[in-house]
Design an enzyme around this catalytic site. Structure first.
Site, PDB file in Angstrom:
ATOM      1  N   GLY A   1      14.244  14.911 -20.164  1.00  0.00           N
ATOM      2  CA  GLY A   1      14.149  13.449 -20.178  1.00  0.00           C
ATOM      3  C   GLY A   1      13.061  12.897 -21.084  1.00  0.00           C
TER       4      GLY A   1
ATOM      5  N   LEU B   1       0.273  12.956 -17.875  1.00  0.00           N
ATOM      6  CA  LEU B   1      -0.581  13.876 -18.624  1.00  0.00           C
ATOM      7  C   LEU B   1      -2.067  13.776 -18.252  1.00  0.00           C
TER       8      LEU B   1
ATOM      9  N   LYS C   1      13.409  -1.433 -15.141  1.00  0.00           N
ATOM     10  CA  LYS C   1      12.610  -2.268 -16.059  1.00  0.00           C
ATOM     11  C   LYS C   1      13.538  -3.075 -16.971  1.00  0.00           C
TER      12      LYS C   1
ATOM     13  N   PHE D   1       3.139  -6.784 -10.536  1.00  0.00           N
ATOM     14  CA  PHE D   1       2.990  -5.350 -10.803  1.00  0.00           C
ATOM     15  C   PHE D   1       3.795  -4.514  -9.817  1.00  0.00           C
TER      16      PHE D   1
ATOM     17  N   ASN E   1       2.256  13.711 -12.223  1.00  0.00           N
ATOM     18  CA  ASN E   1       3.310  13.915 -13.214  1.00  0.00           C
ATOM     19  C   ASN E   1       2.820  13.567 -14.609  1.00  0.00           C
TER      20      ASN E   1
ATOM     21  N   ASN F   1       1.696   2.952  -2.498  1.00  0.00           N
ATOM     22  CA  ASN F   1       1.174   3.914  -3.481  1.00  0.00           C
ATOM     23  C   ASN F   1      -0.272   3.583  -3.833  1.00  0.00           C
TER      24      ASN F   1
ATOM     25  N   LYS G   1       7.165   3.680  -9.393  1.00  0.00           N
ATOM     26  CA  LYS G   1       7.063   3.995 -10.828  1.00  0.00           C
ATOM     27  C   LYS G   1       7.213   5.468 -11.193  1.00  0.00           C
TER      28      LYS G   1
ATOM     29  N   LEU H   1       0.821  -1.224   0.000  1.00  0.00           N
ATOM     30  CA  LEU H   1       0.000   0.000   0.000  1.00  0.00           C
ATOM     31  C   LEU H   1       0.852   1.271   0.000  1.00  0.00           C
TER      32      LEU H   1
ATOM     33  N   SER I   1       7.937  -1.840 -19.597  1.00  0.00           N
ATOM     34  CA  SER I   1       7.508  -0.537 -20.103  1.00  0.00           C
ATOM     35  C   SER I   1       8.181  -0.241 -21.434  1.00  0.00           C
TER      36      SER I   1
ATOM     37  N   TYR J   1      14.370   4.492 -12.771  1.00  0.00           N
ATOM     38  CA  TYR J   1      13.128   3.718 -12.935  1.00  0.00           C
ATOM     39  C   TYR J   1      13.191   2.898 -14.218  1.00  0.00           C
TER      40      TYR J   1
ATOM     41  N   ASN K   1       1.535   3.819 -22.985  1.00  0.00           N
ATOM     42  CA  ASN K   1       1.066   4.750 -21.948  1.00  0.00           C
ATOM     43  C   ASN K   1      -0.343   4.383 -21.473  1.00  0.00           C
TER      44      ASN K   1
HETATM   45  P1  NAD Z   1       0.753   1.733  -8.946  1.00  0.00           P
HETATM   46  O1  NAD Z   1       1.727   2.497  -8.136  1.00  0.00           O
HETATM   47  O2  NAD Z   1      -0.637   2.234  -9.013  1.00  0.00           O
HETATM   48  O3  NAD Z   1       0.718   0.206  -8.476  1.00  0.00           O
HETATM   49  C1  NAD Z   1       1.853  -0.450  -7.972  1.00  0.00           C
HETATM   50  C2  NAD Z   1       1.434  -1.117  -6.687  1.00  0.00           C
HETATM   51  O4  NAD Z   1       2.555  -1.818  -6.140  1.00  0.00           O
HETATM   52  C3  NAD Z   1       0.972  -0.126  -5.613  1.00  0.00           C
HETATM   53  O5  NAD Z   1      -0.259  -0.553  -5.095  1.00  0.00           O
HETATM   54  C4  NAD Z   1       2.075  -0.169  -4.558  1.00  0.00           C
HETATM   55  O6  NAD Z   1       1.570   0.049  -3.267  1.00  0.00           O
HETATM   56  C5  NAD Z   1       2.619  -1.573  -4.757  1.00  0.00           C
HETATM   57  N1  NAD Z   1       4.017  -1.771  -4.354  1.00  0.00           N
HETATM   58  C6  NAD Z   1       5.117  -1.069  -4.753  1.00  0.00           C
HETATM   59  N2  NAD Z   1       6.211  -1.586  -4.174  1.00  0.00           N
HETATM   60  C7  NAD Z   1       5.795  -2.633  -3.411  1.00  0.00           C
HETATM   61  C8  NAD Z   1       6.462  -3.581  -2.575  1.00  0.00           C
HETATM   62  N3  NAD Z   1       7.781  -3.530  -2.381  1.00  0.00           N
HETATM   63  N4  NAD Z   1       5.721  -4.514  -1.957  1.00  0.00           N
HETATM   64  C9  NAD Z   1       4.397  -4.581  -2.116  1.00  0.00           C
HETATM   65  N5  NAD Z   1       3.707  -3.724  -2.895  1.00  0.00           N
HETATM   66  C10 NAD Z   1       4.410  -2.754  -3.526  1.00  0.00           C
HETATM   67  O7  NAD Z   1       1.368   1.612 -10.427  1.00  0.00           O
HETATM   68  P2  NAD Z   1       0.709   1.087 -11.759  1.00  0.00           P
HETATM   69  O8  NAD Z   1       0.563   2.248 -12.667  1.00  0.00           O
HETATM   70  O9  NAD Z   1      -0.461   0.250 -11.474  1.00  0.00           O
HETATM   71  O10 NAD Z   1       1.906   0.219 -12.328  1.00  0.00           O
HETATM   72  C11 NAD Z   1       1.951  -1.184 -12.169  1.00  0.00           C
HETATM   73  C12 NAD Z   1       3.207  -1.712 -12.813  1.00  0.00           C
HETATM   74  O11 NAD Z   1       3.224  -1.344 -14.185  1.00  0.00           O
HETATM   75  C13 NAD Z   1       4.501  -1.150 -12.224  1.00  0.00           C
HETATM   76  O12 NAD Z   1       5.469  -2.178 -12.239  1.00  0.00           O
HETATM   77  C14 NAD Z   1       4.877  -0.056 -13.187  1.00  0.00           C
HETATM   78  O13 NAD Z   1       6.245   0.200 -13.175  1.00  0.00           O
HETATM   79  C15 NAD Z   1       4.433  -0.675 -14.495  1.00  0.00           C
HETATM   80  N6  NAD Z   1       4.185   0.309 -15.554  1.00  0.00           N
HETATM   81  C16 NAD Z   1       3.297   1.327 -15.329  1.00  0.00           C
HETATM   82  C17 NAD Z   1       3.072   2.271 -16.320  1.00  0.00           C
HETATM   83  C18 NAD Z   1       2.118   3.410 -16.095  1.00  0.00           C
HETATM   84  O14 NAD Z   1       2.146   4.363 -16.892  1.00  0.00           O
HETATM   85  N7  NAD Z   1       1.253   3.387 -15.103  1.00  0.00           N
HETATM   86  C19 NAD Z   1       3.738   2.165 -17.554  1.00  0.00           C
HETATM   87  C20 NAD Z   1       4.609   1.098 -17.754  1.00  0.00           C
HETATM   88  C21 NAD Z   1       4.832   0.165 -16.740  1.00  0.00           C
HETATM   89  C1  UD1 Z   2       6.405   8.349 -18.373  1.00  0.00           C
HETATM   90  C2  UD1 Z   2       7.680   7.578 -18.349  1.00  0.00           C
HETATM   91  C3  UD1 Z   2       7.410   6.105 -18.552  1.00  0.00           C
HETATM   92  C4  UD1 Z   2       6.420   5.623 -17.528  1.00  0.00           C
HETATM   93  C5  UD1 Z   2       5.170   6.488 -17.614  1.00  0.00           C
HETATM   94  C6  UD1 Z   2       4.202   6.122 -16.531  1.00  0.00           C
HETATM   95  C7  UD1 Z   2       9.405   9.083 -19.141  1.00  0.00           C
HETATM   96  C8  UD1 Z   2      10.365   9.383 -20.239  1.00  0.00           C
HETATM   97  N1  UD1 Z   2       8.593   8.059 -19.351  1.00  0.00           N
HETATM   98  O1  UD1 Z   2       5.887   8.278 -19.685  1.00  0.00           O
HETATM   99  O2  UD1 Z   2       8.588   5.374 -18.414  1.00  0.00           O
HETATM  100  O3  UD1 Z   2       6.127   4.275 -17.789  1.00  0.00           O
HETATM  101  O4  UD1 Z   2       5.520   7.865 -17.442  1.00  0.00           O
HETATM  102  O5  UD1 Z   2       4.575   6.617 -15.300  1.00  0.00           O
HETATM  103  O6  UD1 Z   2       9.394   9.740 -18.152  1.00  0.00           O
HETATM  104  N2  UD1 Z   2       2.899  15.981 -20.736  1.00  0.00           N
HETATM  105  C9  UD1 Z   2       2.547  17.314 -20.829  1.00  0.00           C
HETATM  106  N3  UD1 Z   2       2.108  17.943 -19.695  1.00  0.00           N
HETATM  107  C10 UD1 Z   2       2.011  17.315 -18.484  1.00  0.00           C
HETATM  108  C11 UD1 Z   2       2.375  15.941 -18.401  1.00  0.00           C
HETATM  109  C12 UD1 Z   2       2.830  15.314 -19.555  1.00  0.00           C
HETATM  110  O7  UD1 Z   2       2.620  17.915 -21.901  1.00  0.00           O
HETATM  111  O8  UD1 Z   2       1.637  17.947 -17.508  1.00  0.00           O
HETATM  112  C13 UD1 Z   2       3.342  15.280 -21.950  1.00  0.00           C
HETATM  113  C14 UD1 Z   2       4.726  14.667 -21.830  1.00  0.00           C
HETATM  114  O9  UD1 Z   2       5.700  15.598 -22.205  1.00  0.00           O
HETATM  115  C15 UD1 Z   2       4.600  13.476 -22.790  1.00  0.00           C
HETATM  116  C16 UD1 Z   2       3.119  13.089 -22.709  1.00  0.00           C
HETATM  117  O10 UD1 Z   2       2.453  14.224 -22.167  1.00  0.00           O
HETATM  118  O11 UD1 Z   2       4.858  13.910 -24.101  1.00  0.00           O
HETATM  119  C17 UD1 Z   2       2.877  11.893 -21.793  1.00  0.00           C
HETATM  120  O12 UD1 Z   2       3.529  12.154 -20.546  1.00  0.00           O
HETATM  121  P1  UD1 Z   2       3.355  11.188 -19.280  1.00  0.00           P
HETATM  122  O13 UD1 Z   2       1.930  10.908 -19.059  1.00  0.00           O
HETATM  123  O14 UD1 Z   2       4.139  11.798 -18.166  1.00  0.00           O
HETATM  124  O15 UD1 Z   2       4.025   9.829 -19.741  1.00  0.00           O
HETATM  125  P2  UD1 Z   2       5.468   9.574 -20.409  1.00  0.00           P
HETATM  126  O16 UD1 Z   2       6.401  10.653 -20.098  1.00  0.00           O
HETATM  127  O17 UD1 Z   2       5.255   9.216 -21.835  1.00  0.00           O
END
Ligand code: NAD
Ligand code: UD1
Length: 339
Positions: free
Chosen positions: A298, A201, A154, A81, A199, A35, A85, A33, A125, A150, A180
């Site tokens: 970045g 979009l 991966k 999962f 953070n 996050n 992140k 929990l 990712s 981060y 995404n």
């Molecule tokens: P999230 O933060 O909503 O879910 C991750 C969950 O893992 C959370 O509930 C957190 O409490 C739990 N957690 C983290 N570390 C832990 C630990 N050590 N022990 C037990 N629980 C732990 O994130 P999400 O968006 O659901 O992402 C899930 C997975 O997908 C992650 O591995 C993330 O890196 C990957 N991923 C997410 C995105 C994205 O944009 N959301 C994109 C690519 C990959």
């Molecule tokens: C980022 C991570 C990616 C991660 C994902 C989920 C990077 C390079 N990549 O993806 O590894 O899996 O988050 O956490 O950091 N944008 C705006 N205004 C905002 C926010 C975002 O213009 O306020 C733009 C960004 O510049 C980007 C797009 O929207 O072009 C998507 O951004 P975001 O949702 O943060 O995801 P990524 O950066 O693609």
């Protein structure tokens, strides 16, 4: 059949638990929990009528993970999962990210080996591709050096899986490279719960439209793209959740072609930030207050997936139209405000 979902209270995990349960799987979740909010269990129960088993466990704690597996001998597969992140935070706290994300994967695989659990699906990712030279990216596209700790976790987790698979021939390991993920469950019972200032979009956009944030900043309009804003492949979270169900079935049915596989999970279509904003406005009838600002450090210019392999091998294809995804996410934001 019981699937162990680590991080199952989180955003993508909770949507996947729903799809698993709706497809006849039993689920046990472990999450610390860090996050997420335990109330998500209520949302899952509301949608499916079933409250999944839950244990509060830190997966980075090897003993706890061993103990968990010793008590759940009926688990046939794991979806991992659990990870930290936040890209920016990982630059500030690299050790925390490496410790949490690498140790939790290694603890899970070690315990799986010890207790004879063979099948693992891992959340990777598209960040592993960096800025690819040729688009769309296929699974053959070379990975690039990650921009953040981060992203590096991966790539390193993928490498760990590849190396383990070479010697643990009985194990089936599969990584899904998400593009995404956005959206929320159409019931509005679960969705993304960002902590603090978002953070990403979409949560920033919906919070702006909701009046919680003043204005959305569009990071850059001078990219080499048709409208100058950056391009991503936005995948609906329910479509993404369904990909996990088919991945688990592939492993359980022995349909995998190798004992380490990886697939792109996206829509195959790139959308620019400005296109996404305008699609949101069309889908919801709401106006987005935004301004163009400089590029974010970045960020890459553009990336979208070639999903041929996932379409062919998993029989999976994204199906939710972007307008529907955006309408769902707006409905979810309104639901959060009315709570
Ligand atoms: P999230 O933060 O909503 O879910 C991750 C969950 O893992 C959370 O509930 C957190 O409490 C739990 N957690 C983290 N570390 C832990 C630990 N050590 N022990 C037990 N629980 C732990 O994130 P999400 O968006 O659901 O992402 C899930 C997975 O997908 C992650 O591995 C993330 O890196 C990957 N991923 C997410 C995105 C994205 O944009 N959301 C994109 C690519 C990959
Ligand atoms: C980022 C991570 C990616 C991660 C994902 C989920 C990077 C390079 N990549 O993806 O590894 O899996 O988050 O956490 O950091 N944008 C705006 N205004 C905002 C926010 C975002 O213009 O306020 C733009 C960004 O510049 C980007 C797009 O929207 O072009 C998507 O951004 P975001 O949702 O943060 O995801 P990524 O950066 O693609």
């Amino acid at each position: 059949m019981k699937v162990f979902v680590t991080g199952g209270i989180g955003y993508i995990g909770s949507h996947t638990v729903v799809e698993l349960q709706q497809n006849g799987f039993e689920v046990v979740i472990a999450d610390n929990l860090c996050n997420s909010n335990i109330k998500v269990l209520d949302g899952i129960e509301q949608i499916t009528g079933v409250r999944p088993e839950f244990e509060k466990i830190d997966l980075a704690d090897a003993e706890k993970v061993q103990d968990f597996f010793s008590r759940h001998r009926d688990v046939v597969a794991v979806i991992h999962f659990a990870a930290l992140k936040a890209v920016g935070e990982s630059v500030q706290k690299p050790l925390e990210y490496y410790k949490n994300n690498l140790n939790s994967l290694m603890n899970v695989i070690t315990a799986m080996r010890e207790f004879g659990v063979k099948n693992l699906v891992f959340s990777s990712s598209c960040t592993v591709y960096g800025q690819a030279d040729i688009l769309p990216v296929t699974e053959q596209t070379p990975r690039k050096q990650a921009e953040s700790p981060y992203g590096n976790t991966k790539a390193m987790c993928e490498d760990i899986m590849r190396d383990v698979a070479k010697v643990e021939k009985e194990m089936n390991l599969l990584a899904l490279r998400y593009f995404n993920p956005i959206g929320a469950h159409p019931s509005s019972c679960i969705g993304e719960l960002p902590n603090g200032v978002p953070n990403n979009l979409i949560p920033y956009l919906t919070q702006t439209v909701a009046g919680i944030r003043e204005q959305l900043s569009v990071f850059g309009d001078d990219y080499n793209t048709p409208d100058g804003s950056a391009i991503r492949d936005y995948i609906d979270v329910v479509d993404l959740a369904r990909a996990h169900v088919v991945a688990i079935r592939r492993l359980l049915d022995g349909k995998n072609k190798a004992n380490y596989e990886y697939f792109n999970i996206g829509t195959g279509t790139g959308l620019s930030v400005l296109e996404l904003i305008h699609a949101f406005e069309r889908a919801t009838g709401e106006k987005v207050n935004y301004k163009i600002v400089g590029r974010r450090a970045g960020d890459i210019e553009k990336v979208w997936a070639d999903t041929t392999l996932a379409n062919r091998e998993l029989g999976w294809k994204a199906s939710v139209p972007i307008e529907e995804t955006l309408a769902n996410v707006w409905k979810w934001q309104k639901h959060l405000m009315n709570k």
